[in-house]
Design an enzyme around this catalytic site. Structure first.
Site: not given
Ligand code: S5P
Length: 463
Positions: A287-290
């Site tokens: 869930d890196r939310k780039f």
């Protein structure tokens, strides 16, 4: 060379008004100089029979176990073909099913059977892909589509990208050539048609429903593991992580990580996680939310100590910076990698208004090869249902902010139950502290899984 039988069909279609020339407004708003409507042909049994006979010749050398026609227009034609070839017919009901429910296929079949699809017309090919997806989700294969009339520019290329071969009985060129020879249409009409077709070349065809392997894998896992649960393992040590994950790995569809909160991260962690995900068949989702420009996210995804592209099957992406973020992350065309786009967050006061959410759906729909779905939350079943309605077909809805014991935290998180999420149309629930902070994570995971699955089955029945 067009055969006499085909010429005969074209002339009759023209005579009965199934092929028309003039000015016709299309759904897109464009004015077309020609119009085909094959719905009429059921009133002409001799013409139906000619079509079926010619289609049978065309598909003579193909291998298939079943025949289908796309309702409504092609279904009666396919029925005739089925009868002539003595090959059984199946069909998918036209009523639109909400995503996640298997489309009902009428007729008998075995998993693994190959279906030959018959349709009356092809314009772009994108609607055919929905039919293919419907059969594929039931375990059937489609490798050939046979159409009566081909008015497309690059329908066969489009279908080829989906591993399906197009067989066209009559093309637009065949039609205009013959009707010009017959004197039924004029040179200037032909010029208009050719010009119209050439403008279509520049109208980029929307790519629809090419499901990537992660989307397909998730759909299959939901059914085979009977779970809609993603656990969000928001813990800060490896031992906590695996102590929770190992006992629940049969109950989950995906594990969601925030790799940068692990204080003792090392490569051993990745190896262990990879191995477990193969053994227990779950998807690993970072869930890196780039959210940065394409070049930056490219490096964030592929480099650095976490080397996310090496181990994460999927990642989350914000589109605030535009679609360059998706393009950057997947610049190297990695295989079996996908993403989820943040469309409507669960936290109070977030800035994602209805317009933003809608734009995320529209942008995401253009990248089915690298987007599997959208993250969306709402506090009510009704709210989720209206969110779900806007999601392009073929994409999953994932809902975070799910808890059975709390309505929120003191940092703005808002919760709904697993049942509310699934009944609202969510396909996958994301649960963090509801499991991780529970005194018995295994028992809690089972509760979430069961509540979600019960609601999932209830939803299928309603659909
Ligand atoms: O809108 C969102 C999107 C996400 S991905 N709201 C969320 O809460 N999340 C994530 O889901 C969040 O980062 C956290 O990892 C998880 C929810 O955790 P919980 O403990 O509140 O269930």
């Amino acid at each position: 060379m067009i055969t006499d039988e085909k010429k005969d069909i074209i002339r009759q279609l023209y005579k009965i008004g199934a092929i028309k020339f003039g000015k016709f407004k299309l759904k897109s708003g464009l004015i077309s100089p020609f119009y085909f409507d094959l719905r009429l042909i059921v009133s002409y049994p001799d013409l139906m029979d000619k079509f079926a006979t010619e289609l049978c010749k065309q598909i003579n050398n193909l291998k298939f176990d079943l025949v289908t026609g796309i309702p409504y227009t092609a279904l009666p034609i396919a029925t005739l073909v089925s009868s002539k070839l003595n090959i059984p017919l199946v069909y998918i009901r036209k009523e639109k099913k909400t995503y996640g429910t298997a489309q009902k296929i009428e007729g008998q079949y075995n998993i693994g059977d190959t279906v030959l699809v018959i349709d009356d017309l092809i314009t772009t090919g994108s609607s055919k892909v929905e039919t293919i997806a419907g059969f594929e989700s039931a375990g059937l294969k489609v490798s050939d589509i046979s159409v009566a009339i081909d008015r497309s520019i690059d329908g066969s290329d489009f279908l080829a990208k989906n591993n399906v071969k197009l067989h066209s009985l009559i093309t637009l060129n065949d039609i205009i050539k013959l009707l010009l020879e017959d004197g039924s249409i004029s040179d200037s009409q032909v010029t208009q048609i050719i010009e119209f077709q050439s403008t279509q070349v520049n109208n980029k065809e929307p790519k629809k429903l090419i499901k990537n392997n992660i989307t397909k894998r998730l759909e299959n896992l939901i059914e085979s593991k009977k779970t809609n649960l993603t656990v969000s393992l928001d813990v800060t040590t490896q031992s906590e992580f695996f102590n929770i994950l190992e006992p629940i790995s049969d109950d989950i569809l995906m594990v969601k990580t925030h790799i940068d909160i692990l204080s003792d991260f090392d490569n051993g962690f990745i190896n262990k996680l990879k191995q477990l995900s193969i053994e227990k068949d779950f998807v690993v989702f970072e869930d890196r939310k780039f959210a940065d420009i394409g070049n930056t996210v490219y490096h964030q995804y592929n480099n650095g100590i976490f080397n996310i592209s090496d181990w994460a099957d999927a990642v989350t992406i914000h589109l605030v910076a535009g679609n360059g973020t998706i393009k950057g992350i997947f610049k190297d065309n990695p295989e079996n990698k996908s993403s989820f786009l943040l469309a409507k967050m669960s936290s109070k006061g977030n800035l994602m208004d209805a317009n933003y959410t809608k734009t995320v759906f529209e942008m995401g729909a253009n990248y089915p090869e690298y987007v599997s779905g959208f993250i969306g939350h709402d506090n009510t079943v009704e709210g989720l249902k209206s969110l779900k309605k806007e999601i392009p077909s073929g994409f999953l809805l994932l809902t975070p902010g799910v808890s059975l014991s709390s309505s929120g935290d003191d940092l703005g998180q808002q919760y709904i139950t697993a049942k509310t999420a699934i009944l609202g149309g969510s396909d996958i629930i994301i649960v963090g502290r509801g499991i991780c902070k529970h005194s018995n994570p295994k028992q809690s995971a089972i509760e979430y899984r069961d509540q979600a699955w019960e609601a999932w089955e209830e939803r299928q029945e309603k659909d």
